[in-house]
Design a protein around this motif. Structure first.
Motif, short mmCIF file in Angstrom:
data_model
loop_
_atom_site.label_atom_id
_atom_site.label_comp_id
_atom_site.label_asym_id
_atom_site.label_seq_id
_atom_site.Cartn_x
_atom_site.Cartn_y
_atom_site.Cartn_z
N ARG A 76 0.76 -1.22 -0.04
CA ARG A 76 -0.06 -0.17 0.06
C ARG A 76 0.80 1.25 -0.03
NH1 ARG A 76 -5.04 -0.48 3.97
NH2 ARG A 76 -3.60 -0.95 5.69
N LEU A 77 2.29 1.18 0.36
CA LEU A 77 2.87 2.40 0.33
C LEU A 77 3.77 2.56 -0.92
CD1 LEU A 77 4.53 1.57 3.74
CD2 LEU A 77 2.62 3.25 3.09
N SER A 78 3.54 1.47 -1.68
CA SER A 78 4.17 1.81 -3.13
C SER A 78 3.36 2.06 -4.15
CB SER A 78 4.79 0.30 -3.39
OG SER A 78 5.12 0.32 -4.88
N LYS A 79 3.85 3.41 -4.73
CA LYS A 79 3.12 4.14 -5.89
C LYS A 79 2.73 3.24 -7.06
CE LYS A 79 3.55 9.03 -6.15
NZ LYS A 79 4.54 10.21 -6.33
N GLU A 80 3.52 2.30 -7.37
CA GLU A 80 3.39 1.45 -8.64
C GLU A 80 2.11 0.57 -8.30
OE1 GLU A 80 6.77 1.45 -7.08
OE2 GLU A 80 6.85 3.39 -8.16
N ILE A 81 1.86 0.23 -7.15
CA ILE A 81 0.93 -0.84 -7.11
C ILE A 81 -0.28 -0.27 -6.34
CG2 ILE A 81 0.25 -3.28 -6.25
CD1 ILE A 81 3.26 -3.29 -5.50
N SER A 82 -0.14 0.96 -5.48
CA SER A 82 -1.19 1.26 -4.70
C SER A 82 -1.71 2.67 -5.17
CB SER A 82 -0.64 1.50 -3.18
OG SER A 82 -1.69 2.14 -2.52
N LEU A 83 -2.94 2.78 -4.87
CA LEU A 83 -3.78 3.99 -5.32
C LEU A 83 -3.81 4.98 -4.14
CD1 LEU A 83 -6.56 2.97 -7.78
CD2 LEU A 83 -4.44 4.06 -8.44
N GLY A 84 -3.13 4.48 -2.93
CA GLY A 84 -3.18 5.49 -1.74
C GLY A 84 -4.42 5.51 -1.21
N LEU A 85 -4.59 6.50 -0.21
CA LEU A 85 -5.56 6.38 0.43
C LEU A 85 -7.03 6.81 -0.29
CD1 LEU A 85 -4.17 8.97 3.28
CD2 LEU A 85 -5.31 6.91 3.80
N LEU A 86 -6.81 7.40 -1.54
CA LEU A 86 -8.04 7.56 -2.09
C LEU A 86 -8.47 6.53 -2.70
CD1 LEU A 86 -7.31 11.11 -3.75
CD2 LEU A 86 -9.18 10.86 -2.03
N GLY A 87 -7.46 5.68 -3.17
CA GLY A 87 -7.89 4.32 -3.92
C GLY A 87 -8.28 3.29 -2.82
N GLU A 88 -7.43 3.12 -1.69
CA GLU A 88 -7.61 2.01 -0.81
C GLU A 88 -8.79 2.18 0.20
OE1 GLU A 88 -6.16 -0.61 -1.70
OE2 GLU A 88 -5.03 0.17 -3.21
N ILE A 89 -8.92 3.47 0.60
CA ILE A 89 -9.99 3.97 1.63
C ILE A 89 -11.03 4.66 1.07
CG2 ILE A 89 -10.34 5.03 3.98
CD1 ILE A 89 -8.37 2.53 3.86
N ALA A 90 -10.76 5.87 0.68
CA ALA A 90 -12.04 6.90 0.31
C ALA A 90 -12.92 6.26 -0.96
CB ALA A 90 -11.23 8.19 -0.22
N ILE B 94 -8.81 6.16 -9.82
CA ILE B 94 -7.19 6.48 -10.48
C ILE B 94 -7.43 7.88 -10.88
CG2 ILE B 94 -6.24 5.84 -12.52
CD1 ILE B 94 -7.52 2.90 -12.45
N LYS B 95 -8.28 8.19 -11.32
CA LYS B 95 -8.39 9.76 -11.53
C LYS B 95 -8.20 10.60 -10.49
CE LYS B 95 -9.02 9.09 -16.08
NZ LYS B 95 -7.80 9.42 -16.98
N ALA B 96 -8.53 10.55 -9.36
CA ALA B 96 -8.38 11.31 -8.03
C ALA B 96 -6.95 11.27 -7.92
CB ALA B 96 -9.29 10.85 -6.96
N CYS B 97 -6.25 9.78 -7.99
CA CYS B 97 -4.98 9.79 -7.61
C CYS B 97 -4.08 10.53 -8.46
CB CYS B 97 -4.51 8.38 -7.74
SG CYS B 97 -3.35 7.51 -6.72
N GLU B 98 -4.47 10.60 -9.84
CA GLU B 98 -3.73 11.29 -10.79
C GLU B 98 -3.78 12.75 -10.63
OE1 GLU B 98 -4.88 9.93 -15.02
OE2 GLU B 98 -4.47 12.06 -15.69
N ALA B 99 -5.22 13.15 -10.08
CA ALA B 99 -4.97 14.64 -9.84
C ALA B 99 -4.28 14.98 -8.84
CB ALA B 99 -6.62 14.98 -9.47
N VAL B 100 -4.14 14.29 -7.84
CA VAL B 100 -2.99 14.41 -6.74
C VAL B 100 -1.71 14.61 -7.18
CG1 VAL B 100 -2.41 13.58 -4.38
CG2 VAL B 100 -4.58 13.37 -4.95
N ALA B 101 -1.44 13.45 -7.96
CA ALA B 101 0.11 13.60 -8.45
C ALA B 101 0.51 14.81 -9.14
CB ALA B 101 0.24 12.12 -9.04
N ARG B 102 -0.75 15.11 -10.13
CA ARG B 102 -0.42 15.97 -11.05
C ARG B 102 -0.54 17.56 -10.49
NH1 ARG B 102 -3.39 14.62 -16.15
NH2 ARG B 102 -3.31 16.88 -16.61
N GLY B 103 -1.44 17.54 -9.22
CA GLY B 103 -1.90 18.63 -8.72
C GLY B 103 -2.92 19.45 -9.77
#
Lengths: 208, 321
Positions: free
Chosen positions: B91-105, B299-308
């Motif tokens: 869950r801490l690895s960017k390549e596999i995990s979508l982080g808090l938004l993907g795993e929880i929210a 995925i899109k939320a994660c992308e939005a966070v990464a790209r700001g």
């Protein structure tokens, strides 16, 4: 296991005879859509209802029987009807499971019906009018066989399709089924009403 | 699914849209099997009760929604050896995990989109690593704003650095706000909202200076029976329990239907088989469609966070897919 040659021979002859008969008789197979069976019952809480759309089996008529111009009296026919028990469902899964347990579904997975006698009561008063038969047969539920008598209506729905409808009342206890109860909460009435609509279609002759 | 197995697939279905699409298509093709997306709130009877209540307009016109998940925890698992360390802490690895938004929210976003009956058109996100600076690549504090076609917005925020006020979802309408926490829910009415009637008798809880009217399934029936609505929630089992129970029942229902149909009508045409299967009543559960939609959002939320930046999910063709 070694089979007795005479017995084996006998079986083969019987098999050959039945195949031969089936070739001459006109067979209508149950259709995957268009059938419905309904079981209605009572309880101290409320009336209940389970339904299924899956009725398998077939009906075969003696080639002498002409559905266009039927003569009143006995009609030579063979019927086998199959209703898988677990396809009978209400809105409540928990109650369905109570019913399957009561019907010993694990050991007896289907309700079977076999016809013994088919009698046309009177000729139809119009060319396309439904035919009303008196039927006698055997109903097998939860592994117990009982005689069953009921009027059955045969209606033409298409060139090669007939729908059979009928209904009968049976007692659960006569099939060794204890009407489900829950102490102090509810008890189920012994008598249930079985209503069916069974769609069959003429089997295409096998290509020669 | 190609091996003929029934599948319960945790959400998100995958961490790329192509993979999620492949899974959804495999699920759609496998008509004889059950595919359930692990969006357990879709099977929760309390939320299904609220769905009817909200869709009936009890809160008025929905203007915004908010989802929160706060928990002070590292997300890092102890590893017995360095080789397992990376796998255990996927869950801490960017390549596999979508982080808090993907795993929880994802669960909250899906539930609120369900209540709002719409797919968001755009998402903007922010995220930073505020506390757990242990070499991880995923933010421990994130926020995302989803924009719906009606103009309503959903804010979703999660942190692993503070646990105040835990987790909940709130839907704000012109007549009332509805807060969902665990297996309980409350309605906070506006003074000018129409009187529903039953709320006069309903149980009420005080939240600082607000009064929450407890939303309990069958509450009106209880009042009619002269019984008092108690503190107990009507459904005390977790949504995950209901989701897995639905999965087991549906697997049994579908496989027995396939078996019985095939036994009686072997060789019959595919449309008749499809018709029979589609008429079968199943337990409420998230399908591949909901799973795919929620995964796209995560995925899109994660992308939005990464790209700001603001990112727009593509819904064209989704309905027919």
């Amino acid at each position: 296991m070694r089979k007795h040659p005479l017995l084996l021979g006998g079986t083969l002859v019987l098999l050959a005879l039945s195949t031969r008969a089936a070739d001459d008789w006109v067979r209508y197979n149950a259709q995957p859509a268009g059938s419905k069976v309904k079981v209605e019952g009572t309880s101290t809480l409320h009336d209940w209802l389970v339904e299924s759309k899956l009725i398998g089996g077939y009906i075969e008529f003696d080639p002498a029987f002409n559905p266009e111009k039927p003569a009143p009296g006995k009609v030579n026919a063979r019927v086998a009807v199959i209703i898988p028990v677990r396809q009978l469902k209400s809105d409540k899964t928990a109650m369905d499971n109570v019913m399957y347990d009561a019907m010993k579904e694990k050991d007896h997975r289907r309700i079977d019906y076999r016809l013994s006698q088919l009698t046309l009561k009177e000729p139809p008063n119009a060319p396309d009018a439904p035919l009303v038969f008196d039927t006698s047969g055997e109903l097998i539920v939860a592994g117990v066989t009982n005689k069953s008598h009921m009027p059955v209506t045969m209606t033409r729905v298409d060139k090669d399709k007939f729908k059979f409808t009928g209904s009968t009342s049976v007692k659960m206890t006569s099939f060794g089924i204890q009407p489900p109860t829950k102490l102090g909460l509810f008890s189920t009435g012994d008598e249930v009403k079985l209503t069916f609509e069974w769609l069959t279609a003429k089997k295409e002759p096998a290509p020669k | 699914m190609q091996a003929g197995k029934h599948v319960y697939c945790e959400a998100p279905l995958a961490n790329t849209i192509d993979d999620a699409k492949a899974i959804a298509l495999a699920a759609r093709t496998a008509r004889k099997q059950v595919f359930q997306a692990g969006l357990q709130m879709r099977s929760d009877p309390q939320r299904r009760f609220l769905l009817d209540f909200i869709r009936a307009g009890a809160a008025g016109k929905a203007v915004k929604a908010h989802a929160q998940w706060h928990k002070k925890q590292s997300w890092r698992m102890t590893s017995p050896n360095p080789e397992r360390e990376h796998e255990l802490n996927w869950r801490l690895s960017k390549e596999i995990s979508l982080g808090l938004l993907g795993e929880i929210a994802i669960h909250q976003i899906d539930a609120l989109s369900w209540f709002l009956n719409a797919h968001p058109e755009a998402v903007t996100g922010f995220g930073s690593l505020m506390h757990w600076k242990d070499g991880r690549a995923v933010p421990d504090t994130v926020q995302a704003v989803f924009e719906y076609p009606s103009g309503a917005q959903l804010t979703s925020e999660c942190t692993l650095a503070n646990s105040f006020d835990a987790d909940y979802e709130i839907l704000y309408g012109t007549d009332a706000a509805i807060m969902m926490r665990g297996n309980k829910a409350w309605m906070f009415k506006e003074v000018d909202s129409p009187l529903l009637g039953w709320e006069v008798y309903a149980r009420k809880d005080q939240f600082y200076r607000e009064t929450g009217i407890a939303l309990i399934a069958n509450a009106t029936k209880l009042t009619n029976l002269g019984e008092k609505a108690t503190d107990e929630a009507a459904y005390t089992t977790s949504p995950l329990y209901y989701a897995l129970e639905a999965f087991m029942i549906n697997v049994n229902t579908i496989s027995s239907a396939v078996e019985d149909f095939t036994a009686n009508f072997a060789g019959s045409d595919q449309p008749a088989f499809e018709k029979y299967l589609s008429a079968i009543k199943l337990q409420p559960a998230a399908t591949y469609r909901e799973g795919f939609a929620a995964t796209v959002l995560a995925i899109k939320a994660c992308e939005a966070v990464a790209r700001g930046a603001k990112v727009a999910p593509a819904w064209e063709g989704f309905e027919s897919a």
